[in-house]
Design a protein around this motif. Structure first.
Motif, PDB file in Angstrom:
ATOM      1  N   ALA A  38      14.855 -10.767  -5.342  1.00 26.91           N
ATOM      2  CA  ALA A  38      14.392  -9.928  -6.449  1.00 26.91           C
ATOM      3  C   ALA A  38      13.025 -10.368  -6.974  1.00 26.91           C
ATOM      4  O   ALA A  38      12.336  -9.598  -7.639  1.00 26.91           O
ATOM      5  N   LEU A  39      12.636 -11.622  -6.673  1.00 28.23           N
ATOM      6  CA  LEU A  39      11.314 -12.089  -7.114  1.00 28.23           C
ATOM      7  C   LEU A  39      10.207 -11.246  -6.477  1.00 28.23           C
ATOM      8  O   LEU A  39       9.085 -11.214  -6.956  1.00 28.23           O
ATOM      9  N   GLY A  40      10.562 -10.565  -5.369  1.00 28.30           N
ATOM     10  CA  GLY A  40       9.605  -9.707  -4.676  1.00 28.30           C
ATOM     11  C   GLY A  40       9.120  -8.540  -5.522  1.00 28.30           C
ATOM     12  O   GLY A  40       8.067  -7.965  -5.245  1.00 28.30           O
ATOM     13  N   LEU A  41       9.873  -8.194  -6.586  1.00 23.33           N
ATOM     14  CA  LEU A  41       9.467  -7.095  -7.476  1.00 23.33           C
ATOM     15  C   LEU A  41       8.090  -7.367  -8.083  1.00 23.33           C
ATOM     16  O   LEU A  41       7.216  -6.504  -8.079  1.00 23.33           O
ATOM     17  N   GLY A  42       7.928  -8.571  -8.600  1.00 22.99           N
ATOM     18  CA  GLY A  42       6.640  -8.951  -9.200  1.00 22.99           C
ATOM     19  C   GLY A  42       5.536  -8.986  -8.164  1.00 22.99           C
ATOM     20  O   GLY A  42       4.414  -8.534  -8.410  1.00 22.99           O
ATOM     21  N   VAL A  43       5.857  -9.518  -6.985  1.00 23.24           N
ATOM     22  CA  VAL A  43       4.870  -9.596  -5.899  1.00 23.24           C
ATOM     23  C   VAL A  43       4.428  -8.184  -5.498  1.00 23.24           C
ATOM     24  O   VAL A  43       3.232  -7.920  -5.311  1.00 23.24           O
ATOM     25  N   LEU A  44       5.413  -7.281  -5.420  1.00 21.35           N
ATOM     26  CA  LEU A  44       5.107  -5.889  -5.071  1.00 21.35           C
ATOM     27  C   LEU A  44       4.152  -5.279  -6.103  1.00 21.35           C
ATOM     28  O   LEU A  44       3.168  -4.607  -5.746  1.00 21.35           O
ATOM     29  N   GLY A  45       4.425  -5.520  -7.370  1.00 27.88           N
ATOM     30  CA  GLY A  45       3.561  -5.010  -8.435  1.00 27.88           C
ATOM     31  C   GLY A  45       2.138  -5.523  -8.302  1.00 27.88           C
ATOM     32  O   GLY A  45       1.174  -4.770  -8.437  1.00 27.88           O
ATOM     33  N   TRP A  46       2.028  -6.810  -8.004  1.00 26.61           N
ATOM     34  CA  TRP A  46       0.687  -7.407  -7.877  1.00 26.61           C
ATOM     35  C   TRP A  46      -0.052  -6.823  -6.668  1.00 26.61           C
ATOM     36  O   TRP A  46      -1.251  -6.555  -6.742  1.00 26.61           O
ATOM     37  N   VAL A  47       0.653  -6.583  -5.553  1.00 25.73           N
ATOM     38  CA  VAL A  47       0.026  -5.986  -4.361  1.00 25.73           C
ATOM     39  C   VAL A  47      -0.494  -4.579  -4.679  1.00 25.73           C
ATOM     40  O   VAL A  47      -1.609  -4.203  -4.290  1.00 25.73           O
ATOM     41  N   VAL A  48       0.301  -3.798  -5.421  1.00 26.31           N
ATOM     42  CA  VAL A  48      -0.136  -2.444  -5.813  1.00 26.31           C
ATOM     43  C   VAL A  48      -1.360  -2.540  -6.731  1.00 26.31           C
ATOM     44  O   VAL A  48      -2.309  -1.763  -6.611  1.00 26.31           O
ATOM     45  N   PHE A  49      -1.358  -3.515  -7.628  1.00 27.71           N
ATOM     46  CA  PHE A  49      -2.504  -3.730  -8.523  1.00 27.71           C
ATOM     47  C   PHE A  49      -3.766  -4.041  -7.711  1.00 27.71           C
ATOM     48  O   PHE A  49      -4.850  -3.504  -7.965  1.00 27.71           O
ATOM     49  N   MET A  50      -3.628  -4.901  -6.700  1.00 28.17           N
ATOM     50  CA  MET A  50      -4.779  -5.246  -5.835  1.00 28.17           C
ATOM     51  C   MET A  50      -5.302  -3.999  -5.106  1.00 28.17           C
ATOM     52  O   MET A  50      -6.515  -3.785  -5.018  1.00 28.17           O
ATOM     53  N   ALA A  51      -4.360  -3.190  -4.604  1.00 34.37           N
ATOM     54  CA  ALA A  51      -4.754  -1.975  -3.884  1.00 34.37           C
ATOM     55  C   ALA A  51      -5.470  -1.016  -4.827  1.00 34.37           C
ATOM     56  O   ALA A  51      -6.465  -0.385  -4.447  1.00 34.37           O
ATOM     57  N   TRP A  52      -4.985  -0.934  -6.077  1.00 31.05           N
ATOM     58  CA  TRP A  52      -5.626  -0.056  -7.061  1.00 31.05           C
ATOM     59  C   TRP A  52      -7.050  -0.526  -7.362  1.00 31.05           C
ATOM     60  O   TRP A  52      -7.981   0.279  -7.428  1.00 31.05           O
TER      61      TRP A  52
END
Lengths: 59, 171
Positions: A38-52
């Motif tokens: 579930a820690l991947g949720l935060g990582v996923l958010g950060w990856v989307v932020f980088m892409a944005w």
């Protein structure tokens, strides 16, 4: 001192709150489910932020 | 006399806090103080003042971020290896994850864009070379990441300190 929220602050607050919810929510779920996946949720958010930042901020 | 683990963890915690206050102090300076300084400065001096602040400021900023992160990761790894996983460690994991995203923003976004901006500003000041059209974009990306880090610092600090007295927050 009067504080006017410009575009940079609006984006910073929006992303900051979203990334906090995803990260802390991920840790909360990890504790509840006894799984670190579930820690991947935060990582996923950060990856989307980088892409944005790279693709979404263009002008 | 304290054993090596106790002494080592205490030293790492001290380093983590020392680097951390330097990093976050500069983050707040860049986001709350610098914009007000620049607003009060005449337009023809803004570029020179910006370079004068950013060049040394970002050096301390990014290496303080690196020191904070390294001391924190070594501390957490050592502690985990000694005490093992428990619910009580969840607060520090939440704070550490937020801090890791902030650290990656510093080196991967803020510094990566600002170093190009500083080089262009220096060339412009030295020889009148025109600012590249992408310069506004570099500053915008770096500023978005910096503002986001400022907001992330509030919950990050909460969960870092919550570890010692709000262990029950995770139920």
């Amino acid at each position: 001192m009067a504080m006017k929220l410009d575009q940079t602050w609006q984006a910073g607050i929006g992303w900051g709150v979203l990334l906090t919810i995803l990260t802390v929510g991920g840790v909360w779920l990890a504790v509840r489910m006894a799984s670190t996946a579930a820690l991947g949720l935060g990582v996923l958010g950060w990856v989307v932020f980088m892409a944005w930042l790279e693709k979404g901020v263009t002008k | 006399m304290a054993d090596a683990t106790t002494t080592g963890l205490a030293a790492l915690r001290w380093l983590h806090i020392l680097f951390g206050i330097t990093w976050i102090g500069l983050l707040y300076f860049f986001n709350f103080v610098q914009p007000r300084i620049l607003k009060a400065i005449p337009d023809d001096q803004k570029k020179r003042v910006t370079v004068s602040i950013l060049k040394p400021g970002l050096w301390f900023f990014r290496y303080a971020a690196l020191g904070t992160w390294l001391a924190g990761v070594i501390y957490l790894g050592w502690w985990w290896n000694t005490a093992g996983w428990s619910v009580g460690i969840a607060s520090i994991v939440a704070g550490g994850l937020l801090g890791t995203f902030m650290f990656l923003n510093v080196w991967g976004v803020i510094w990566r864009n600002q170093k190009k901006n500083i080089a262009a500003l220096e060339a412009n000041l030295a020889s009148g070379a025109p600012m590249p059209p992408e310069a506004a974009l570099w500053v915008k990306r770096a500023t978005f990441a910096s503002r986001t880090n400022t907001i992330l610092s509030f919950p990050m600090l909460f969960f870092m300190i919550a570890q010692s007295h709000l262990g029950g927050v995770w139920g």
